[in-house]
Write an enzyme that holds these catalytic residues in place. Structure first.
Site, PDB file in Angstrom:
ATOM      1  N   SER A 123     156.520  51.489  54.666  1.00  0.00           N
ATOM      2  CA  SER A 123     156.359  50.760  53.401  1.00  0.00           C
ATOM      3  C   SER A 123     154.912  50.311  53.216  1.00  0.00           C
ATOM      4  CB  SER A 123     157.277  49.534  53.374  1.00  0.00           C
ATOM      5  OG  SER A 123     158.622  49.929  53.491  1.00  0.00           O
ATOM      6  N   HIS A 170     154.806  56.236  64.737  1.00  0.00           N
ATOM      7  CA  HIS A 170     156.030  55.597  64.231  1.00  0.00           C
ATOM      8  C   HIS A 170     157.278  56.268  64.827  1.00  0.00           C
ATOM      9  CE1 HIS A 170     156.871  52.496  61.215  1.00  0.00           C
ATOM     10  NE2 HIS A 170     158.007  53.123  60.941  1.00  0.00           N
ATOM     11  N   ASP A 174     163.118  51.722  63.580  1.00  0.00           N
ATOM     12  CA  ASP A 174     162.845  50.313  63.304  1.00  0.00           C
ATOM     13  C   ASP A 174     162.214  49.712  64.557  1.00  0.00           C
ATOM     14  OD1 ASP A 174     162.832  47.866  61.962  1.00  0.00           O
ATOM     15  OD2 ASP A 174     164.819  47.314  62.687  1.00  0.00           O
ATOM     16  N   GLY A 177     156.546  47.962  64.671  1.00  0.00           N
ATOM     17  CA  GLY A 177     155.496  46.952  64.608  1.00  0.00           C
ATOM     18  C   GLY A 177     155.521  46.021  65.794  1.00  0.00           C
ATOM     19  N   THR A 179     156.944  46.537  68.666  1.00  0.00           N
ATOM     20  CA  THR A 179     156.655  47.310  69.878  1.00  0.00           C
ATOM     21  C   THR A 179     155.156  47.562  70.003  1.00  0.00           C
ATOM     22  OG1 THR A 179     158.830  48.382  69.763  1.00  0.00           O
ATOM     23  CG2 THR A 179     157.164  49.450  71.125  1.00  0.00           C
TER      24      THR A 179
END
Length: 243
Positions: A123, A170, A174, A177, A179
């Site tokens: 996003s 990535h 989910d 961030g 991690t």
């Protein structure tokens, strides 16, 4: 860029090893702040004080169970990172998966510690992450770079690059961030620097600097932001030790 940070570390090193009481006090403060801010960046609505009481085992009324688990899980992931540092374990995909598994425990057990099996968008990011079929190769390349090139960088720059490169891959559906910030601080702790807490107040600048790195290879803003957060990481030590 790093001279001030290294001077602060040299001063702190003069007081090491710190007494167990001081270490415990600093750790308790760090865990609450790091957990609160890292989760708040991702949308968790627990306040700093609510995070504190959740970590003490108290349920906060009106807050989702997921938010409670996010706080507890993040604390446990910090414990795991500290354990890696104590044991001087080498950086590995196994560690990354374990950190992520702790982050999503009791939240999304099906995907915890498992690379995504679908394509996703980040996003607000300018560029999409790699196709999911490339994840194994991308993660292997990250580890190979770490083992062959990472040592050439200053620890703060190395920590920033681990964070940015991981986020650009990535690999999980989910929790990327949280991690990535744990991996960044794993690097700082290994090198004897205090962890860097990105505050939720600084979220926009953080996202913008990260996007500049990922989309255009412009690294200066992100490294500067991380460097400033590392400098702030010395402040609790300065208060406790009176330096």
């Amino acid at each position: 860029m790093f001279e001030n940070i290294d001077a602060l570390k040299a001063k702190l090193d003069q007081y090491r090893p710190l007494s167990p009481a001081i270490v415990k006090n600093l750790q308790e403060d760090l865990i609450i702040r790091w957990t609160y801010h890292s989760n708040a960046i991702e949308g968790n609505t627990l306040t700093l004080l609510e995070t504190k009481v959740v970590l003490e085992g108290i349920t906060v009324g009106g807050k989702a169970l997921r938010e409670h688990f996010e706080a507890i899980n993040h604390r446990n992931a910090i414990y795991y990172v500290e354990d890696i540092v104590r044991k001087e374990e080498p950086f590995s995909e196994w560690q990354i998966r374990n950190i992520h598994q702790l982050i999503l425990k009791n939240i999304d057990d099906d995907n915890a510690g498992r690379y995504r099996q679908q394509n996703v968008l980040i996003s607000g990011a300018t560029t999409p992450p790699p196709d999911y079929t490339l994840l194994n190769d991308k993660m292997a390349q990250l580890i190979d770079w770490y083992n062959s090139e990472a040592y050439k960088l200053h620890p703060v720059e190395r920590a920033a690059k681990v964070h940015a490169d991981f986020v650009s891959i990535h690999p999980f559906t989910d929790g990327n961030g949280r991690t990535s910030r744990l991996l960044m601080n794993l690097e700082l702790l290994k090198a004897g620097y205090p962890p860097c807490v990105i505050t939720v107040d600084n979220r926009l600048a953080y996202y913008e600097a990260l996007d500049q790195w990922m989309a255009y290879g412009k690294t200066d803003c992100f490294i500067q932001l991380i460097s400033e957060a590392v400098v702030d990481g010395f402040k609790p030590y300065q208060v406790i030790l009176g330096i």
